[in-house]
Design a protein around this motif. Sequence first.
Motif, PDB file in Angstrom:
ATOM      1  N   GLU A  44      70.092  58.475  11.518  1.00  0.00           N
ATOM      2  CA  GLU A  44      69.838  57.732  12.737  1.00  0.00           C
ATOM      3  C   GLU A  44      70.516  57.214  13.455  1.00  0.00           C
ATOM      4  OE1 GLU A  44      66.716  55.728  11.358  1.00  0.00           O
ATOM      5  OE2 GLU A  44      65.052  57.652  10.352  1.00  0.00           O
ATOM      6  N   ARG A  45      71.760  56.365  12.659  1.00  0.00           N
ATOM      7  CA  ARG A  45      72.907  56.169  13.784  1.00  0.00           C
ATOM      8  C   ARG A  45      73.441  56.760  14.365  1.00  0.00           C
ATOM      9  NH1 ARG A  45      71.082  51.232  13.749  1.00  0.00           N
ATOM     10  NH2 ARG A  45      72.641  50.801  15.109  1.00  0.00           N
ATOM     11  N   THR A  46      73.602  56.449  15.620  1.00  0.00           N
ATOM     12  CA  THR A  46      74.378  56.901  16.684  1.00  0.00           C
ATOM     13  C   THR A  46      76.044  57.447  16.621  1.00  0.00           C
ATOM     14  OG1 THR A  46      72.546  57.115  18.281  1.00  0.00           O
ATOM     15  CG2 THR A  46      74.369  57.625  19.391  1.00  0.00           C
ATOM     16  N   GLU A  47      76.610  56.216  15.864  1.00  0.00           N
ATOM     17  CA  GLU A  47      77.825  56.036  15.997  1.00  0.00           C
ATOM     18  C   GLU A  47      78.333  56.952  14.569  1.00  0.00           C
ATOM     19  OE1 GLU A  47      75.255  52.659  14.014  1.00  0.00           O
ATOM     20  OE2 GLU A  47      75.800  53.316  16.339  1.00  0.00           O
ATOM     21  N   CYS A  48      77.588  57.188  13.727  1.00  0.00           N
ATOM     22  CA  CYS A  48      78.554  58.061  13.035  1.00  0.00           C
ATOM     23  C   CYS A  48      78.052  59.843  13.541  1.00  0.00           C
ATOM     24  CB  CYS A  48      76.528  58.248  11.158  1.00  0.00           C
ATOM     25  SG  CYS A  48      76.944  56.700  10.973  1.00  0.00           S
ATOM     26  N   TYR A  49      77.484  60.030  14.514  1.00  0.00           N
ATOM     27  CA  TYR A  49      77.857  61.056  14.542  1.00  0.00           C
ATOM     28  C   TYR A  49      78.919  61.693  16.059  1.00  0.00           C
ATOM     29  CZ  TYR A  49      73.417  62.568  14.123  1.00  0.00           C
ATOM     30  OH  TYR A  49      72.092  62.921  13.547  1.00  0.00           O
ATOM     31  N   LEU A  50      79.841  60.611  15.914  1.00  0.00           N
ATOM     32  CA  LEU A  50      81.225  59.690  16.247  1.00  0.00           C
ATOM     33  C   LEU A  50      82.343  60.951  15.727  1.00  0.00           C
ATOM     34  CD1 LEU A  50      81.541  56.776  18.492  1.00  0.00           C
ATOM     35  CD2 LEU A  50      80.951  58.926  19.305  1.00  0.00           C
ATOM     36  N   LEU A  51      82.068  60.549  14.208  1.00  0.00           N
ATOM     37  CA  LEU A  51      82.686  61.945  13.020  1.00  0.00           C
ATOM     38  C   LEU A  51      82.481  62.922  13.635  1.00  0.00           C
ATOM     39  CD1 LEU A  51      84.675  61.309  10.591  1.00  0.00           C
ATOM     40  CD2 LEU A  51      82.264  61.492   9.382  1.00  0.00           C
ATOM     41  N   ALA A  52      81.529  63.227  13.195  1.00  0.00           N
ATOM     42  CA  ALA A  52      81.360  65.087  14.469  1.00  0.00           C
ATOM     43  C   ALA A  52      81.777  65.399  15.127  1.00  0.00           C
ATOM     44  CB  ALA A  52      79.861  65.195  13.271  1.00  0.00           C
ATOM     45  N   ALA A  53      81.689  64.535  16.109  1.00  0.00           N
ATOM     46  CA  ALA A  53      82.124  65.159  17.670  1.00  0.00           C
ATOM     47  C   ALA A  53      83.227  65.016  17.511  1.00  0.00           C
ATOM     48  CB  ALA A  53      81.621  63.956  18.535  1.00  0.00           C
ATOM     49  N   GLY A  54      84.544  64.170  16.899  1.00  0.00           N
ATOM     50  CA  GLY A  54      85.553  64.129  16.760  1.00  0.00           C
ATOM     51  C   GLY A  54      86.437  64.899  16.542  1.00  0.00           C
ATOM     52  N   VAL A  55      85.741  65.023  14.521  1.00  0.00           N
ATOM     53  CA  VAL A  55      86.397  66.389  14.379  1.00  0.00           C
ATOM     54  C   VAL A  55      85.810  67.675  14.855  1.00  0.00           C
ATOM     55  CG1 VAL A  55      85.751  67.805  12.076  1.00  0.00           C
ATOM     56  CG2 VAL A  55      85.805  65.333  11.729  1.00  0.00           C
ATOM     57  N   PHE A  56      85.301  67.826  15.659  1.00  0.00           N
ATOM     58  CA  PHE A  56      84.741  69.228  16.993  1.00  0.00           C
ATOM     59  C   PHE A  56      85.674  69.275  17.394  1.00  0.00           C
ATOM     60  CE2 PHE A  56      83.183  71.013  19.894  1.00  0.00           C
ATOM     61  CZ  PHE A  56      83.280  72.293  19.841  1.00  0.00           C
ATOM     62  N   MET A  57      85.889  67.883  18.369  1.00  0.00           N
ATOM     63  CA  MET A  57      87.500  67.553  19.591  1.00  0.00           C
ATOM     64  C   MET A  57      88.789  68.031  18.926  1.00  0.00           C
ATOM     65  SD  MET A  57      86.265  64.639  21.784  1.00  0.00           S
ATOM     66  CE  MET A  57      87.211  65.866  23.077  1.00  0.00           C
ATOM     67  N   MET A  58      89.084  67.480  17.736  1.00  0.00           N
ATOM     68  CA  MET A  58      90.079  68.025  16.876  1.00  0.00           C
ATOM     69  C   MET A  58      90.718  69.521  16.805  1.00  0.00           C
ATOM     70  SD  MET A  58      91.125  64.508  15.029  1.00  0.00           S
ATOM     71  CE  MET A  58      90.084  65.002  13.279  1.00  0.00           C
ATOM     72  N   THR A  59      89.302  69.784  16.488  1.00  0.00           N
ATOM     73  CA  THR A  59      89.395  71.547  15.443  1.00  0.00           C
ATOM     74  C   THR A  59      89.683  72.577  17.254  1.00  0.00           C
ATOM     75  OG1 THR A  59      88.256  70.796  13.711  1.00  0.00           O
ATOM     76  CG2 THR A  59      88.628  73.194  14.176  1.00  0.00           C
ATOM     77  N   ALA A  60      88.621  72.058  17.819  1.00  0.00           N
ATOM     78  CA  ALA A  60      89.011  72.623  19.242  1.00  0.00           C
ATOM     79  C   ALA A  60      90.260  72.098  19.747  1.00  0.00           C
ATOM     80  CB  ALA A  60      87.946  72.428  20.512  1.00  0.00           C
ATOM     81  N   ALA A  61      90.721  71.277  19.537  1.00  0.00           N
ATOM     82  CA  ALA A  61      92.362  71.234  20.525  1.00  0.00           C
ATOM     83  C   ALA A  61      93.384  72.025  20.074  1.00  0.00           C
ATOM     84  CB  ALA A  61      92.356  69.336  20.480  1.00  0.00           C
ATOM     85  N   LEU A  62      92.888  72.460  18.354  1.00  0.00           N
ATOM     86  CA  LEU A  62      93.951  72.900  17.624  1.00  0.00           C
ATOM     87  C   LEU A  62      94.286  73.491  18.185  1.00  0.00           C
ATOM     88  CD1 LEU A  62      94.391  70.890  14.525  1.00  0.00           C
ATOM     89  CD2 LEU A  62      96.064  70.646  15.796  1.00  0.00           C
ATOM     90  N   TYR A  63      92.873  74.866  17.665  1.00  0.00           N
ATOM     91  CA  TYR A  63      92.666  75.716  17.881  1.00  0.00           C
ATOM     92  C   TYR A  63      92.334  76.692  19.112  1.00  0.00           C
ATOM     93  CZ  TYR A  63      93.136  75.054  12.475  1.00  0.00           C
ATOM     94  OH  TYR A  63      93.468  74.439  11.787  1.00  0.00           O
ATOM     95  N   PHE A  64      91.780  76.141  20.224  1.00  0.00           N
ATOM     96  CA  PHE A  64      91.841  76.903  20.849  1.00  0.00           C
ATOM     97  C   PHE A  64      92.714  77.268  21.570  1.00  0.00           C
ATOM     98  CE2 PHE A  64      89.610  76.719  25.478  1.00  0.00           C
ATOM     99  CZ  PHE A  64      89.107  77.701  25.220  1.00  0.00           C
ATOM    100  N   PRO A  65      92.712  78.546  21.958  1.00  0.00           N
ATOM    101  CA  PRO A  65      94.195  79.309  22.859  1.00  0.00           C
ATOM    102  C   PRO A  65      93.635  78.991  24.559  1.00  0.00           C
ATOM    103  CG  PRO A  65      92.121  81.033  22.777  1.00  0.00           C
ATOM    104  CD  PRO A  65      91.523  80.171  22.070  1.00  0.00           C
ATOM    105  N   THR A  66      95.348  78.658  24.788  1.00  0.00           N
ATOM    106  CA  THR A  66      95.715  78.671  25.636  1.00  0.00           C
ATOM    107  C   THR A  66      95.701  79.498  26.761  1.00  0.00           C
ATOM    108  OG1 THR A  66      98.324  78.401  24.795  1.00  0.00           O
ATOM    109  CG2 THR A  66      96.882  76.563  24.515  1.00  0.00           C
ATOM    110  N   ARG A  67      96.018  79.325  27.657  1.00  0.00           N
ATOM    111  CA  ARG A  67      96.000  80.876  28.744  1.00  0.00           C
ATOM    112  C   ARG A  67      97.716  80.498  29.011  1.00  0.00           C
ATOM    113  NH1 ARG A  67      91.717  79.796  32.842  1.00  0.00           N
ATOM    114  NH2 ARG A  67      89.842  80.263  31.218  1.00  0.00           N
ATOM    115  N   GLN A  68      98.750  81.635  28.465  1.00  0.00           N
ATOM    116  CA  GLN A  68     100.280  81.503  29.217  1.00  0.00           C
ATOM    117  C   GLN A  68     100.288  82.785  29.733  1.00  0.00           C
ATOM    118  OE1 GLN A  68     102.524  80.365  25.937  1.00  0.00           O
ATOM    119  NE2 GLN A  68     102.048  78.274  25.787  1.00  0.00           N
TER     120      GLN A  68
END
Length: 68
Positions: A44-68
């Motif tokens: 029910e706490r909003t700040e605990c969702y930051l954990l999932a959002a942060g893990v998602f952002m880190m995963t997306a930054a690592l595995y999202f392909p770049t345009r080259q």
Amino acid sequence: MALRLVAFLIGFGLSILGGVSCIMYLNLLTAGFTVQEYFQFVFERTECYLLAAGVFMMTAALYFPTRQ
């Protein structure tokens, strides 16, 4: 490249904030909450969702392909 690094660092910061909040709320177990009540409270706490959002952002930054 720089955008991915910034996204990774922001995700890392968000995951730290969310993780610390979830760990902080573990003190509720010593106050008499059951494990089920603890998880219900954490979801029910909003700040605990930051954990999932942060893990998602880190995963997306690592595995999202770049345009080259």
